[in-house]
Design a protein around this motif. Sequence first.
Motif, mmCIF file in Angstrom:
data_model
loop_
_atom_site.group_PDB
_atom_site.id
_atom_site.type_symbol
_atom_site.label_atom_id
_atom_site.label_comp_id
_atom_site.label_asym_id
_atom_site.label_seq_id
_atom_site.Cartn_x
_atom_site.Cartn_y
_atom_site.Cartn_z
ATOM 1 N N MET A 174 1.303 -1.148 -0.188
ATOM 2 C CA MET A 174 0.216 -0.220 0.407
ATOM 3 C C MET A 174 1.087 1.345 -0.239
ATOM 4 N N LEU A 175 2.033 1.451 0.104
ATOM 5 C CA LEU A 175 2.690 2.353 0.461
ATOM 6 C C LEU A 175 2.922 3.173 -0.897
ATOM 7 N N VAL A 183 9.135 8.613 -6.896
ATOM 8 C CA VAL A 183 9.086 7.460 -6.571
ATOM 9 C C VAL A 183 7.940 5.971 -6.587
ATOM 10 N N ALA A 184 9.209 5.102 -6.903
ATOM 11 C CA ALA A 184 8.807 3.733 -7.296
ATOM 12 C C ALA A 184 9.262 2.668 -6.066
ATOM 13 N N VAL A 185 8.209 1.949 -6.241
ATOM 14 C CA VAL A 185 8.289 1.032 -4.681
ATOM 15 C C VAL A 185 8.718 -0.452 -5.078
ATOM 16 N N LYS A 351 0.693 4.337 5.867
ATOM 17 C CA LYS A 351 0.773 6.337 6.377
ATOM 18 C C LYS A 351 1.419 6.309 7.596
ATOM 19 N N LEU A 352 1.517 5.801 8.432
ATOM 20 C CA LEU A 352 3.340 5.335 8.908
ATOM 21 C C LEU A 352 3.906 5.183 8.823
ATOM 22 N N VAL A 353 4.712 4.879 8.136
ATOM 23 C CA VAL A 353 5.911 4.723 7.657
ATOM 24 C C VAL A 353 6.118 5.982 6.559
ATOM 25 N N ALA A 354 5.153 6.345 6.063
ATOM 26 C CA ALA A 354 5.184 7.742 4.795
ATOM 27 C C ALA A 354 5.254 9.064 6.478
ATOM 28 N N ASP A 355 5.232 9.124 7.230
ATOM 29 C CA ASP A 355 4.631 9.974 8.582
ATOM 30 C C ASP A 355 6.418 9.835 8.970
ATOM 31 N N LEU A 362 13.760 12.205 4.929
ATOM 32 C CA LEU A 362 14.573 12.101 4.378
ATOM 33 C C LEU A 362 14.334 12.236 2.745
ATOM 34 N N GLN A 363 15.383 12.542 2.150
ATOM 35 C CA GLN A 363 15.582 12.975 0.496
ATOM 36 C C GLN A 363 16.527 12.440 -0.265
ATOM 37 N N PRO A 364 15.734 12.416 -1.197
ATOM 38 C CA PRO A 364 14.284 13.348 -1.837
ATOM 39 C C PRO A 364 12.940 13.168 -1.533
ATOM 40 N N LEU A 365 12.683 11.629 -1.107
ATOM 41 C CA LEU A 365 11.907 11.347 -0.418
ATOM 42 C C LEU A 365 10.263 11.955 0.110
ATOM 43 N N THR A 366 11.133 12.720 0.944
ATOM 44 C CA THR A 366 9.746 14.022 1.371
ATOM 45 C C THR A 366 9.433 14.615 0.477
ATOM 46 N N LEU A 367 10.423 15.363 -0.179
ATOM 47 C CA LEU A 367 9.500 15.878 -1.250
ATOM 48 C C LEU A 367 8.753 16.276 -2.448
ATOM 49 N N TYR A 368 8.924 14.049 -2.208
ATOM 50 C CA TYR A 368 7.606 13.606 -3.227
ATOM 51 C C TYR A 368 6.410 13.418 -2.231
ATOM 52 N N LEU A 369 5.923 12.823 -1.420
ATOM 53 C CA LEU A 369 5.090 12.692 -0.250
ATOM 54 C C LEU A 369 4.051 13.049 -0.763
ATOM 55 N N LYS A 370 2.848 12.620 -0.999
ATOM 56 C CA LYS A 370 1.614 13.638 -0.602
ATOM 57 C C LYS A 370 0.737 13.597 0.893
ATOM 58 N N SER A 371 0.431 14.854 0.555
ATOM 59 C CA SER A 371 0.254 15.027 1.904
ATOM 60 C C SER A 371 -1.251 15.057 2.111
#
Length: 371
Positions: A174-175, A183-185, A351-355, A362-371
Motif C-alpha cells: 500500500m506504500l 518515487v517507485a516501490v 501511512k505511518l511509514v510515510a509519516d 529523508l531526501q528526496p523522498l520527503t519532497l515527493y510524499l503526497k499530503s
Amino acid sequence: MTLDKSYQFDFGIGEAAPCYTKITAATVYTAEQGYGFKEIEKVAARDRKEPAALRRDFCIPMDTAFLVDLPNGRYNATLLLGDAITETVTTVKSGSGRLMLHKLRTGAGQFEKQSFSVQIDDGQLKLSFSGLAPRINAMDIVPSKQTTTIFLAGDSTVTDETEDNFPFAGWGQMLPQWFRAEVAVSNHAKSGRSSKSFIGEGRLDTILQSIQANDYLFIQFGHNDQKSDEERHTDPFTTYQEHLMRYIDAARERGAHPVLITSVQRRFFAPDGTIVDTHGEYLTAMRELAAAEQVPLIDLAERSKALFEALGPEETKSVFMWAAPGEFIHFPRGVEDNTHFQENGAIRIAKLVADGIRELRLQPLTLYLKS
C-alpha cells in the motif's frame, strides 16, 4: 520493445489519436503483440462523441488487468481517466496488488491525469483495474532515469499479497499511493522470512541486482527471527544485528541509503487497553544498531502501538485480518488474525511509514510524499 522508447495507448472505439496505439475492448494480450488486457470478458468500450480525441472514448476494465511487456527498468506511467457524462471511480494496482490509485473519483465531464513510477523486474507491467465505475482513456509509459526507488526487505506484514488472498495485504503493498510519480516501490518482502532466511534464499542478492545509487533499502524484520528453526532464528544482540548489518553494508556499498524499521505490533491487548509487546529485545537491538551505525530508524513498533491503543480492541479488528463467515469470498469460514492486515489496515500502516519518512526528512523522498 526497447528501453529507450515511449509507449502511448488510446483506449476505446474508433481511430487512435495521433501517435497512439488503439486499445479496444477486444484487445487481448498475446506474447507476440506484447500488450493487451489479460481477460476481455468484463471489458467494455464507449464513445461519447466529444471533440477531444483522448477524452471522447474509453474502456471500462472491470476487474481485469492491462499488460505491457517491457525491458526491466524504471518507468513513469501516466493515466487519463474520466467520462464526459457520468461519475467514475477507479482503483489501479501494479504487479501483485501494489496500490497506485485508490478509489480515484471523477465527476461528470471531469478528467484526471495521474502519474506514478514503477520498477519492472520481471519483464512486464501489469496494471489491474477495479472500482465501482472504472475508466481508462489513455496511458503513456516512459522510461525514467530520474526515479528514486524504495526497495523493501521484510516479512508477511510488508509483502505483496496475491489477489486470491484478498483482503490480506502488507503495508509495503500500500506504500506507493503515498508517493508522487518521482518515487517507485519495489517490494521484495516475503511471508515467513527472517533477517537470516531472506538472505539465505538469495532475496537480498536479487535486490542488489537492481538497486542504484541514491535509492533506499527499507528493512523490517523481527516477527520470524523469533522462530526456533535453524533457517530463521537469530539472537537479538548477536546474529540479528549481524544480519541487519549485511543489509546496511550492501546498500551503502552501492551508494544507496539503508533505513531500519522496527516490527509493527500485533493486536494483543492487556486488560487496561494497552498493547502487549511481542517483539521484546529485537526492537531494542534494532534501535541500538540504528544509533550506533547512524542509520535512519522508523520506529513502526511505537507508531503502530499508539495507533492501535487509540483505536482500541474492537476498532483494530478493521485493521487486522478479522472477518465474519461469508464476509470475504476467499475466507468463507471467517478468520481471526492478530498479526496480518486487511487492505484498509495496511493502508493505515503504510501511512505511518510515510509519516516516519517525513519526520526523518529523508531526501528526496520527503519532497515527493503526497499530503
